[in-house]
Design an enzyme around this catalytic site. Sequence first.
Site, PDB file in Angstrom:
ATOM      1  N   ALA A   1      -7.399  33.444  29.029  1.00  0.00           N
ATOM      2  CA  ALA A   1      -8.419  34.243  28.323  1.00  0.00           C
ATOM      3  C   ALA A   1      -9.151  33.364  27.310  1.00  0.00           C
ATOM      4  O   ALA A   1     -10.381  33.383  27.221  1.00  0.00           O
ATOM      5  CB  ALA A   1      -7.770  35.430  27.627  1.00  0.00           C
ATOM      6  N   GLY A   2      -8.378  32.593  26.540  1.00  0.00           N
ATOM      7  CA  GLY A   2      -8.999  31.704  25.552  1.00  0.00           C
ATOM      8  C   GLY A   2      -9.850  30.641  26.232  1.00  0.00           C
ATOM      9  O   GLY A   2     -10.955  30.328  25.774  1.00  0.00           O
ATOM     10  N   ASP A   3      -9.357  30.076  27.335  1.00  0.00           N
ATOM     11  CA  ASP A   3     -10.113  29.045  28.060  1.00  0.00           C
ATOM     12  C   ASP A   3     -11.432  29.622  28.586  1.00  0.00           C
ATOM     13  O   ASP A   3     -12.475  28.970  28.540  1.00  0.00           O
ATOM     14  CB  ASP A   3      -9.298  28.508  29.246  1.00  0.00           C
ATOM     15  CG  ASP A   3      -7.991  27.864  28.806  1.00  0.00           C
ATOM     16  OD1 ASP A   3      -7.933  27.337  27.680  1.00  0.00           O
ATOM     17  OD2 ASP A   3      -7.024  27.888  29.598  1.00  0.00           O
TER      18      ASP A   3
HETATM   19  P1  ATP Z   1      -4.486  32.468  26.331  1.00  0.00           P
HETATM   20  O1  ATP Z   1      -3.631  31.435  25.632  1.00  0.00           O
HETATM   21  O2  ATP Z   1      -3.719  33.632  26.890  1.00  0.00           O
HETATM   22  O3  ATP Z   1      -5.455  31.868  27.289  1.00  0.00           O
HETATM   23  P2  ATP Z   1      -5.634  32.762  23.715  1.00  0.00           P
HETATM   24  O4  ATP Z   1      -4.415  33.136  22.929  1.00  0.00           O
HETATM   25  O5  ATP Z   1      -6.165  31.392  23.592  1.00  0.00           O
HETATM   26  O6  ATP Z   1      -5.436  33.142  25.228  1.00  0.00           O
HETATM   27  P3  ATP Z   1      -6.833  35.264  22.971  1.00  0.00           P
HETATM   28  O7  ATP Z   1      -7.228  35.380  21.558  1.00  0.00           O
HETATM   29  O8  ATP Z   1      -5.595  35.973  23.400  1.00  0.00           O
HETATM   30  O9  ATP Z   1      -6.842  33.729  23.362  1.00  0.00           O
HETATM   31  O10 ATP Z   1      -7.993  35.824  23.915  1.00  0.00           O
HETATM   32  C1  ATP Z   1      -9.293  35.248  23.965  1.00  0.00           C
HETATM   33  C2  ATP Z   1     -10.312  36.364  24.131  1.00  0.00           C
HETATM   34  O11 ATP Z   1     -10.013  37.067  25.339  1.00  0.00           O
HETATM   35  C3  ATP Z   1     -10.264  37.415  23.034  1.00  0.00           C
HETATM   36  O12 ATP Z   1     -11.048  37.048  21.922  1.00  0.00           O
HETATM   37  C4  ATP Z   1     -10.834  38.622  23.766  1.00  0.00           C
HETATM   38  O13 ATP Z   1     -12.243  38.573  23.801  1.00  0.00           O
HETATM   39  C5  ATP Z   1     -10.268  38.450  25.185  1.00  0.00           C
HETATM   40  N1  ATP Z   1      -8.996  39.189  25.289  1.00  0.00           N
HETATM   41  C6  ATP Z   1      -7.739  38.693  25.196  1.00  0.00           C
HETATM   42  N2  ATP Z   1      -6.830  39.678  25.285  1.00  0.00           N
HETATM   43  C7  ATP Z   1      -7.519  40.816  25.464  1.00  0.00           C
HETATM   44  C8  ATP Z   1      -7.163  42.203  25.623  1.00  0.00           C
HETATM   45  N3  ATP Z   1      -5.875  42.594  25.603  1.00  0.00           N
HETATM   46  N4  ATP Z   1      -8.173  43.093  25.774  1.00  0.00           N
HETATM   47  C9  ATP Z   1      -9.470  42.717  25.792  1.00  0.00           C
HETATM   48  N5  ATP Z   1      -9.883  41.436  25.641  1.00  0.00           N
HETATM   49  C10 ATP Z   1      -8.920  40.505  25.473  1.00  0.00           C
HETATM   50  O1  RIB Z   2      -4.436  28.281  28.732  1.00  0.00           O
HETATM   51  C1  RIB Z   2      -3.721  28.555  29.904  1.00  0.00           C
HETATM   52  C2  RIB Z   2      -3.174  27.268  30.483  1.00  0.00           C
HETATM   53  O2  RIB Z   2      -2.217  26.724  29.593  1.00  0.00           O
HETATM   54  C3  RIB Z   2      -2.435  27.436  31.785  1.00  0.00           C
HETATM   55  O3  RIB Z   2      -3.292  27.364  32.908  1.00  0.00           O
HETATM   56  C4  RIB Z   2      -1.379  26.341  31.728  1.00  0.00           C
HETATM   57  O4  RIB Z   2      -1.567  25.334  32.680  1.00  0.00           O
HETATM   58  C5  RIB Z   2      -1.418  25.789  30.310  1.00  0.00           C
HETATM   59  O5  RIB Z   2      -2.089  24.585  30.243  1.00  0.00           O
END
Ligand code: ATP
Ligand code: RIB
Length: 295
Positions: free
Chosen positions: A244-246
């Site tokens: 999601a963050g990526d």
């Molecule tokens: P990950 O490590 O799982 O890739 P992250 O921890 O880097 O993610 P998050 O803050 O969890 O990043 O999510 C990035 C964006 O994705 C959030 O700002 C939001 O827009 C969307 N998102 C994540 N979780 C949800 C959710 N439960 N519902 C709706 N949008 C979400």
């Molecule tokens: O951000 C998600 C990613 O974190 C996964 O695809 C995994 O490979 C780790 O790098």
Amino acid sequence: MTPDIVVFGSMNMDLVVRVARAPRSGETLHGQSFFTNPGGKGANQAVACARQGARVAMVGCVGDDDFGRTLRNALAADGIATGNVRTVEGTTGVAVVMVDEAGENRITIIPGANDLLKAEPEALAGKYLLLQCEVPMPEVVRAAQFMRAQGATVVLNPAPVCQLPDELWSLVDIIVLNEIEASELAGLPVSDPATAAAAAISIRKRGPSTSIVTLGSQGVLVADEAGCRHFPALAVQVVDTTAAGDTFIGALCAARVAGESMDDAVLRGIQAASVCVTRAGAQSSIPYLDELGAA
Ligand code: ATP
Ligand code: RIB
């Protein structure tokens, strides 16, 4: 042709297990399913940029094995330039990803070939440089130095979280962090938009002109020269939050190189991430431009 965005970072094969809940120490549980999927924060962000219309080049390392060939081909299938993805001795990076019923993940990475990535000046030319922390930090710094000197915008996602060298802070234009990373780097608890604003303001003072904190279902907090703004997330049915963050970062950068304002780019990032969380896996879940609004 010079790319819009150079991603200097990791490439992993994700080994994904779905479970009702994570096992406790010493406990064995039956999982629900297993699949492999291309991942790695660097490669995921490259795919997210490309699927949102940017011209992207990946700089990374894979091993001389089937996982490495699959990861390289996956990037090429999205039109990403892979001429600077080196095949090195050793094994391709892997990530063991456990996803629970709430769609939340726990990830362990074995870097393998990612640890051999080097910043070579000839591979580093473009408008934006996108960095994470799954490859050696001295090379991350060197990549930022090369591309900053050319006038590129440097974007850092300090994940997995680690203490950043002092010299890196002044090379970063835009930093994008999740709650855990913001909390660790600011030394402040972050759990909601108000505490994210305090952390983002504090992090900005160390160098980046724009500090963005993603807050999962609570959306995104932006701090820049215009002040602090909170953008809510979209309400969706969550399947798996991996990448999601990526996805947010890739869509944000693609929107910026296409000339969108920071606020519009953040909204595009939120839209793309909201689609990502409704699907399983990392690169398998990252949407194309014409899928936004479908969540
Ligand atoms: P990950 O490590 O799982 O890739 P992250 O921890 O880097 O993610 P998050 O803050 O969890 O990043 O999510 C990035 C964006 O994705 C959030 O700002 C939001 O827009 C969307 N998102 C994540 N979780 C949800 C959710 N439960 N519902 C709706 N949008 C979400
Ligand atoms: O951000 C998600 C990613 O974190 C996964 O695809 C995994 O490979 C780790 O790098």
